[in-house]
Write an enzyme that holds these catalytic residues in place. Structure first.
Site, PDB file in Angstrom:
ATOM      1  N   TRP A 183       4.372  23.378 -14.851  1.00  0.00           N
ATOM      2  CA  TRP A 183       4.483  22.896 -16.234  1.00  0.00           C
ATOM      3  C   TRP A 183       5.667  23.527 -16.969  1.00  0.00           C
ATOM      4  O   TRP A 183       5.846  23.314 -18.176  1.00  0.00           O
ATOM      5  CB  TRP A 183       3.190  23.192 -16.993  1.00  0.00           C
ATOM      6  CG  TRP A 183       2.103  22.204 -16.739  1.00  0.00           C
ATOM      7  CD1 TRP A 183       1.146  22.239 -15.763  1.00  0.00           C
ATOM      8  CD2 TRP A 183       1.840  21.001 -17.477  1.00  0.00           C
ATOM      9  NE1 TRP A 183       0.318  21.154 -15.848  1.00  0.00           N
ATOM     10  CE2 TRP A 183       0.706  20.380 -16.898  1.00  0.00           C
ATOM     11  CE3 TRP A 183       2.445  20.396 -18.587  1.00  0.00           C
ATOM     12  CZ2 TRP A 183       0.175  19.183 -17.372  1.00  0.00           C
ATOM     13  CZ3 TRP A 183       1.916  19.209 -19.071  1.00  0.00           C
ATOM     14  CH2 TRP A 183       0.796  18.610 -18.465  1.00  0.00           C
ATOM     15  N   TYR A 200      -4.394  18.603 -21.715  1.00  0.00           N
ATOM     16  CA  TYR A 200      -5.669  18.377 -21.028  1.00  0.00           C
ATOM     17  C   TYR A 200      -6.779  19.361 -21.375  1.00  0.00           C
ATOM     18  O   TYR A 200      -7.888  18.969 -21.743  1.00  0.00           O
ATOM     19  CB  TYR A 200      -5.441  18.391 -19.516  1.00  0.00           C
ATOM     20  CG  TYR A 200      -4.525  17.309 -19.039  1.00  0.00           C
ATOM     21  CD1 TYR A 200      -4.982  16.007 -18.857  1.00  0.00           C
ATOM     22  CD2 TYR A 200      -3.184  17.572 -18.782  1.00  0.00           C
ATOM     23  CE1 TYR A 200      -4.134  14.996 -18.427  1.00  0.00           C
ATOM     24  CE2 TYR A 200      -2.325  16.569 -18.357  1.00  0.00           C
ATOM     25  CZ  TYR A 200      -2.800  15.290 -18.182  1.00  0.00           C
ATOM     26  OH  TYR A 200      -1.961  14.302 -17.766  1.00  0.00           O
ATOM     27  N   GLU A 205      -3.978  25.216 -11.559  1.00  0.00           N
ATOM     28  CA  GLU A 205      -3.821  24.267 -12.659  1.00  0.00           C
ATOM     29  C   GLU A 205      -5.181  23.728 -13.102  1.00  0.00           C
ATOM     30  O   GLU A 205      -5.460  23.627 -14.303  1.00  0.00           O
ATOM     31  CB  GLU A 205      -2.910  23.105 -12.262  1.00  0.00           C
ATOM     32  CG  GLU A 205      -2.676  22.139 -13.418  1.00  0.00           C
ATOM     33  CD  GLU A 205      -2.093  20.808 -12.981  1.00  0.00           C
ATOM     34  OE1 GLU A 205      -1.217  20.279 -13.691  1.00  0.00           O
ATOM     35  OE2 GLU A 205      -2.522  20.273 -11.935  1.00  0.00           O
ATOM     36  N   ARG A 211      -2.824   6.470 -16.280  1.00  0.00           N
ATOM     37  CA  ARG A 211      -1.970   5.458 -16.911  1.00  0.00           C
ATOM     38  C   ARG A 211      -0.579   5.425 -16.293  1.00  0.00           C
ATOM     39  O   ARG A 211       0.064   4.378 -16.211  1.00  0.00           O
ATOM     40  CB  ARG A 211      -1.843   5.721 -18.417  1.00  0.00           C
ATOM     41  CG  ARG A 211      -1.113   7.015 -18.743  1.00  0.00           C
ATOM     42  CD  ARG A 211      -0.651   7.119 -20.176  1.00  0.00           C
ATOM     43  NE  ARG A 211       0.063   8.380 -20.371  1.00  0.00           N
ATOM     44  CZ  ARG A 211       1.376   8.521 -20.205  1.00  0.00           C
ATOM     45  NH1 ARG A 211       2.128   7.494 -19.861  1.00  0.00           N
ATOM     46  NH2 ARG A 211       1.948   9.704 -20.385  1.00  0.00           N
ATOM     47  N   CYS A 229      -1.209  11.846 -18.496  1.00  0.00           N
ATOM     48  CA  CYS A 229      -1.023  10.788 -17.500  1.00  0.00           C
ATOM     49  C   CYS A 229      -2.368  10.420 -16.885  1.00  0.00           C
ATOM     50  O   CYS A 229      -2.682   9.251 -16.732  1.00  0.00           O
ATOM     51  CB  CYS A 229      -0.055  11.239 -16.415  1.00  0.00           C
ATOM     52  SG  CYS A 229       1.619  11.510 -17.001  1.00  0.00           S
ATOM     53  N   ASP A 238       3.423   9.310 -11.060  1.00  0.00           N
ATOM     54  CA  ASP A 238       4.586   9.689 -10.261  1.00  0.00           C
ATOM     55  C   ASP A 238       4.084   9.860  -8.827  1.00  0.00           C
ATOM     56  O   ASP A 238       3.542  10.901  -8.468  1.00  0.00           O
ATOM     57  CB  ASP A 238       5.175  10.980 -10.823  1.00  0.00           C
ATOM     58  CG  ASP A 238       6.299  11.572  -9.985  1.00  0.00           C
ATOM     59  OD1 ASP A 238       6.576  11.048  -8.882  1.00  0.00           O
ATOM     60  OD2 ASP A 238       6.893  12.577 -10.419  1.00  0.00           O
TER      61      ASP A 238
END
Length: 318
Positions: free
Chosen positions: A84, A148, A62, A220, A200, A223
């Site tokens: 994803w 990203y 990733e 921000r 995130c 999880d």
């Protein structure tokens, strides 16, 4: 500073004890706290959890996907990385081109209804096959928008130019290590509507002192059970790679969290994890023959002496 993964363990305990019950856009529900921070001394070992197995190859593939500036899940699927899939799959099943069974709220339904889960898995397998084999389909439904990798490598300006933030921050670390502007941002308000999931982990900053490179991430939304272990390992790996390219040692990874939450359907799994003993952190070995982070492949990284407890599965909230 607490040792190893104890900062993560402490965060989990704090959320369970003091978290506020909140609703969320996935309709799952969370226990949430705001404004937390964890610190990891990267010289002590690579900060990947040992109280449950975190698949390092998925973390690494990733990160390489981000570094390449890629936003299409085909690269991830080619490397057997499925983390994803749900966001791309959602775009397909919500489109006019989807003609299969109703997949509304597939994330929760697949966990609650075994018969529906069979349908869901068959449709997901079909989706993955089409992304891997059909170029037009992959372009249309495999792409996640300006997520990203796009922001890191091709930030869009008002002058219709692009900024390679990652390349520029590496050059800045090399040429002006004392700068307070070693920053990469993924939060681009103009592009939020075109993203499958708004970022995130929104911004990270590097800091050089005493020949060591440290990194602070602002996240921000966190999880804590499923996502944060990946984020810790991913940004620790990124720090190692950039330190290697800039001929620096590694310092700290500082993880600052906005809304840090545990989903209500992860409570049992978190408690299982908290009941396990911590083990020694592994060591990261990087192929020193490569100088640039843009040249690395999956085979260039290895974790030595990673001996975690077994993985713990939990549903992902989409």
């Amino acid at each position: 500073m607490v040792k190893g993964e104890q900062a993560y363990i402490n965060l989990c305990k704090y959320i369970l004890q003091s978290g506020t019950k909140k609703e969320d856009r996935t309709n799952t529900g969370t226990y949430s706290v705001f404004g937390q921070q964890m610190r990891f001394d990267l010289s002590e070992g690579f900060p990947i959890l040992t109280t449950k197995k975190v698949p390092f190859k998925l973390v690494a593939s990733e990160l390489l996907w981000f570094i390449k500036g890629d936003t299409n899940i085909r690269y991830l699927l080619e490397n057997k990385n499925n983390i994803w899939n749900e966001w791309a799959f959602e775009k397909w099943v919500d489109s006019n081109e989807y003609t299969g069974p109703d997949m509304t709220n597939f994330g929760n339904r697949s966990q609650q209804d075994p018969e529906f889960n069979k349908l869901y898995q068959s449709q997901m397998d079909l989706f993955k096959e089409k992304v891997l084999t059909d170029n037009d389909f992959a372009r249309k439904f495999g792409d996640l928008g300006s997520v990203y990798g796009k922001q890191w490598r091709q930030w869009k300006t008002s002058q219709n130019e692009t900024i390679d933030q990652l390349k520029e921050v590496i050059e800045s670390i090399r040429t002006n290590p004392d700068s307070r502007r070693h920053i990469v941002s993924a939060w681009n308000p103009e592009d939020i509507p075109t993203m499958a999931l708004p970022p995130c982990h929104t911004l990270f900053q590097f800091y050089v002192a005493d020949g060591k490179l440290s990194c602070q991430l602002y996240q921000r939304s966190a999880d804590v059970f499923l996502g944060v272990p990946f984020n810790i390992a991913s940004y620790a790996l990124l720090t190692h790679l950039i330190a290697h390219e800039c001929n620096l040692e590694v310092g700290e990874f500082v993880h600052t969290l906005g809304d840090a939450h545990i989903y209500t359907n992860h409570i049992e799994q978190v408690n299982m994890q908290l009941g396990r003993d911590r083990r020694s952190l592994p060591k990261l070995v990087i192929n020193k023959e490569k100088d640039s982070i843009f040249d690395f492949e999956l085979t260039d990284f290895e974790l030595i002496n990673y001996n975690p407890h077994p993985s713990i599965k939990a549903p992902i909230a989409v």
